[in-house]
Design a protein around this motif. Sequence first.
Motif, PDB file in Angstrom:
ATOM      1  N   ALA A  24       0.433  -1.551  -0.178  1.00 21.04           N
ATOM      2  CA  ALA A  24       0.408  -0.548  -0.159  1.00 21.04           C
ATOM      3  C   ALA A  24       0.689   1.064   0.072  1.00 21.04           C
ATOM      4  N   GLU A  25       1.660   1.153   1.376  1.00 22.76           N
ATOM      5  CA  GLU A  25       2.840   2.428   0.956  1.00 22.76           C
ATOM      6  C   GLU A  25       3.355   2.833  -0.636  1.00 22.76           C
ATOM      7  N   ILE A  26       3.909   1.350  -0.939  1.00 18.78           N
ATOM      8  CA  ILE A  26       4.846   1.610  -2.486  1.00 18.78           C
ATOM      9  C   ILE A  26       4.111   2.218  -3.177  1.00 18.78           C
ATOM     10  N   ARG A  27       2.434   1.564  -3.281  1.00 17.72           N
ATOM     11  CA  ARG A  27       1.126   2.002  -4.506  1.00 17.72           C
ATOM     12  C   ARG A  27       1.504   3.550  -4.457  1.00 17.72           C
ATOM     13  N   THR A  28       0.544   3.844  -2.955  1.00 18.12           N
ATOM     14  CA  THR A  28       0.665   5.138  -3.177  1.00 18.12           C
ATOM     15  C   THR A  28       1.409   6.400  -3.143  1.00 18.12           C
ATOM     16  N   VAL A  29       3.126   5.721  -2.825  1.00 19.02           N
ATOM     17  CA  VAL A  29       3.923   7.011  -3.526  1.00 19.02           C
ATOM     18  C   VAL A  29       3.837   7.065  -4.413  1.00 19.02           C
ATOM     19  N   HIS A  30       3.933   5.771  -5.596  1.00 21.36           N
ATOM     20  CA  HIS A  30       4.503   5.357  -6.492  1.00 21.36           C
ATOM     21  C   HIS A  30       3.270   6.013  -7.687  1.00 21.36           C
ATOM     22  N   VAL A  31       1.767   5.819  -7.183  1.00 23.73           N
ATOM     23  CA  VAL A  31       1.062   6.364  -8.495  1.00 23.73           C
ATOM     24  C   VAL A  31       1.384   7.313  -8.881  1.00 23.73           C
ATOM     25  N   ILE A  32       1.899   8.268  -7.862  1.00 22.36           N
ATOM     26  CA  ILE A  32       1.263   9.967  -8.118  1.00 22.36           C
ATOM     27  C   ILE A  32       3.090   9.982  -8.720  1.00 22.36           C
ATOM     28  N   SER A  33       3.739   9.694  -8.322  1.00 24.26           N
ATOM     29  CA  SER A  33       5.001  10.324  -9.769  1.00 24.26           C
ATOM     30  C   SER A  33       5.181   9.740 -10.780  1.00 24.26           C
ATOM     31  N   GLU A  34       4.342   8.134 -10.770  1.00 26.41           N
ATOM     32  CA  GLU A  34       4.180   7.699 -12.469  1.00 26.41           C
ATOM     33  C   GLU A  34       3.239   8.615 -12.975  1.00 26.41           C
ATOM     34  N   LEU A  35       1.962   8.816 -12.556  1.00 20.76           N
ATOM     35  CA  LEU A  35       1.596  10.196 -13.115  1.00 20.76           C
ATOM     36  C   LEU A  35       2.230  11.114 -13.580  1.00 20.76           C
ATOM     37  N   GLU A  36       2.794  12.241 -12.911  1.00 17.91           N
ATOM     38  CA  GLU A  36       3.117  13.321 -12.845  1.00 17.91           C
ATOM     39  C   GLU A  36       4.727  12.719 -13.481  1.00 17.91           C
ATOM     40  N   ASP A  37       5.193  11.906 -13.510  1.00 19.57           N
ATOM     41  CA  ASP A  37       6.409  12.028 -13.974  1.00 19.57           C
ATOM     42  C   ASP A  37       5.595  12.016 -16.251  1.00 19.57           C
ATOM     43  N   ALA A  38       4.220  11.377 -16.352  1.00 18.17           N
ATOM     44  CA  ALA A  38       3.680  11.371 -16.979  1.00 18.17           C
ATOM     45  C   ALA A  38       3.382  12.593 -18.235  1.00 18.17           C
ATOM     46  N   GLY A  39       3.047  14.209 -16.591  1.00 18.25           N
ATOM     47  CA  GLY A  39       3.361  15.149 -17.409  1.00 18.25           C
ATOM     48  C   GLY A  39       1.639  15.857 -16.734  1.00 18.25           C
ATOM     49  N   TYR A  40       0.371  14.539 -16.032  1.00 17.74           N
ATOM     50  CA  TYR A  40      -0.637  14.727 -15.483  1.00 17.74           C
ATOM     51  C   TYR A  40      -0.253  16.061 -14.124  1.00 17.74           C
ATOM     52  N   HIS A  41      -1.594  16.711 -14.183  1.00 16.67           N
ATOM     53  CA  HIS A  41      -1.129  17.510 -13.553  1.00 16.67           C
ATOM     54  C   HIS A  41      -2.554  16.817 -12.186  1.00 16.67           C
ATOM     55  N   LEU A  42      -1.473  16.286 -10.503  1.00 14.51           N
ATOM     56  CA  LEU A  42      -2.784  16.297  -9.436  1.00 14.51           C
ATOM     57  C   LEU A  42      -2.737  17.388  -8.974  1.00 14.51           C
ATOM     58  N   ASP A  43      -4.367  17.296  -8.221  1.00 16.82           N
ATOM     59  CA  ASP A  43      -4.095  18.290  -7.174  1.00 16.82           C
ATOM     60  C   ASP A  43      -4.929  17.254  -5.809  1.00 16.82           C
ATOM     61  N   LEU A  44      -3.822  17.216  -5.264  1.00 15.31           N
ATOM     62  CA  LEU A  44      -4.252  15.614  -3.946  1.00 15.31           C
ATOM     63  C   LEU A  44      -4.680  16.320  -2.563  1.00 15.31           C
ATOM     64  N   LEU A  45      -6.172  16.116  -2.890  1.00 16.33           N
ATOM     65  CA  LEU A  45      -7.245  16.489  -2.606  1.00 16.33           C
ATOM     66  C   LEU A  45      -6.490  15.807  -0.577  1.00 16.33           C
ATOM     67  N   ALA A  46      -6.640  14.358  -0.456  1.00 14.42           N
ATOM     68  CA  ALA A  46      -6.480  13.991   0.856  1.00 14.42           C
ATOM     69  C   ALA A  46      -5.921  12.312   0.819  1.00 14.42           C
ATOM     70  N   ILE A  47      -4.939  12.237   1.618  1.00 14.21           N
ATOM     71  CA  ILE A  47      -4.844  10.066   1.335  1.00 14.21           C
ATOM     72  C   ILE A  47      -5.552   9.581   3.614  1.00 14.21           C
ATOM     73  N   GLU A  48      -6.281   9.127   2.821  1.00 14.35           N
ATOM     74  CA  GLU A  48      -7.127   8.277   3.839  1.00 14.35           C
ATOM     75  C   GLU A  48      -6.906   6.359   3.840  1.00 14.35           C
ATOM     76  N   VAL A  49      -5.988   5.878   4.834  1.00 14.39           N
ATOM     77  CA  VAL A  49      -5.849   5.038   5.458  1.00 14.39           C
ATOM     78  C   VAL A  49      -7.527   3.887   5.511  1.00 14.39           C
ATOM     79  N   CYS A  50      -7.997   2.940   4.730  1.00 14.84           N
ATOM     80  CA  CYS A  50      -9.107   3.009   4.523  1.00 14.84           C
ATOM     81  C   CYS A  50      -9.270   1.500   5.592  1.00 14.84           C
ATOM     82  N   ASN A  51      -7.998   0.630   5.389  1.00 10.86           N
ATOM     83  CA  ASN A  51      -7.830  -1.281   5.292  1.00 10.86           C
ATOM     84  C   ASN A  51      -8.635  -2.135   5.168  1.00 10.86           C
ATOM     85  N   TRP A  52      -8.624  -1.563   3.844  1.00 10.16           N
ATOM     86  CA  TRP A  52      -9.023  -2.901   2.769  1.00 10.16           C
ATOM     87  C   TRP A  52     -10.781  -3.116   2.958  1.00 10.16           C
TER      88      TRP A  52
END
Length: 214
Positions: free
Chosen positions: A178-206
């Motif tokens: 979960a930690e790896i996916r959270t961090v790297h999905v953001i960087s993967e999209l930003e590296d592709a040129g997308y602009h993200l407006d990150l409103l919140a990250i919430e732990v939902c325990n699956w």
Amino acid sequence: MKLMNIGIILLLVFTLIGCQPEEYNKIPLIIYNMEDPYIKNFRDQILEDAEDLFEVISFDSKNSQIIQNEIIVEQLKKRPKAIIVNPVDRLGAYTIIEKAKEYDVPVVFFNREPLEEDLNSWSLSFYVGALDEQSVVIQANIIKNLFGNPENLSSLDLNGDNNIQTLILKGEQGHQAAEIRTVHVISELEDAGYHLDLLAIEVCNWNTDEAYNF
């Protein structure tokens, strides 16, 4: 990907038990928490797919590392040919490996990957799972397909600001995947040129209800 992992788990266990005596042919499957719908489904699929190979008996650790350790020791005393473990805490894997080593019973982990040095401490401890980085690429590709050109987003950009307003619902605090996916999905999209407006990250325990309520 989940079915592939199950196939690898069963193939690995079948290989491990293939040369051993037939006296005790039950394979303990120790789950971290049967209230987790994904893991329950994973467990059911293992039981179904293992039917023609060997008998699997499952145990619920009720999200307690103490309970899990007690179950594992009790099962190891029966000298099974192998055990399959979905650890409550990946940092608790070292103790499990040491116990399995003491009884000379191979142990196959899944879903929560033990530390590399713990896995490497014994030749008959294994981990089966998908690469977290691969999951990140799959997630990012889904988002790219939905939103299209990062400089001219699709009609899903409802407010027309060319930013993707983003809520990230994270599976579990401290879970390595979960930690790896959270961090790297953001960087993967930003590296592709997308602009993200990150409103919140919430732990939902699956948990679907927790995610929906948030």
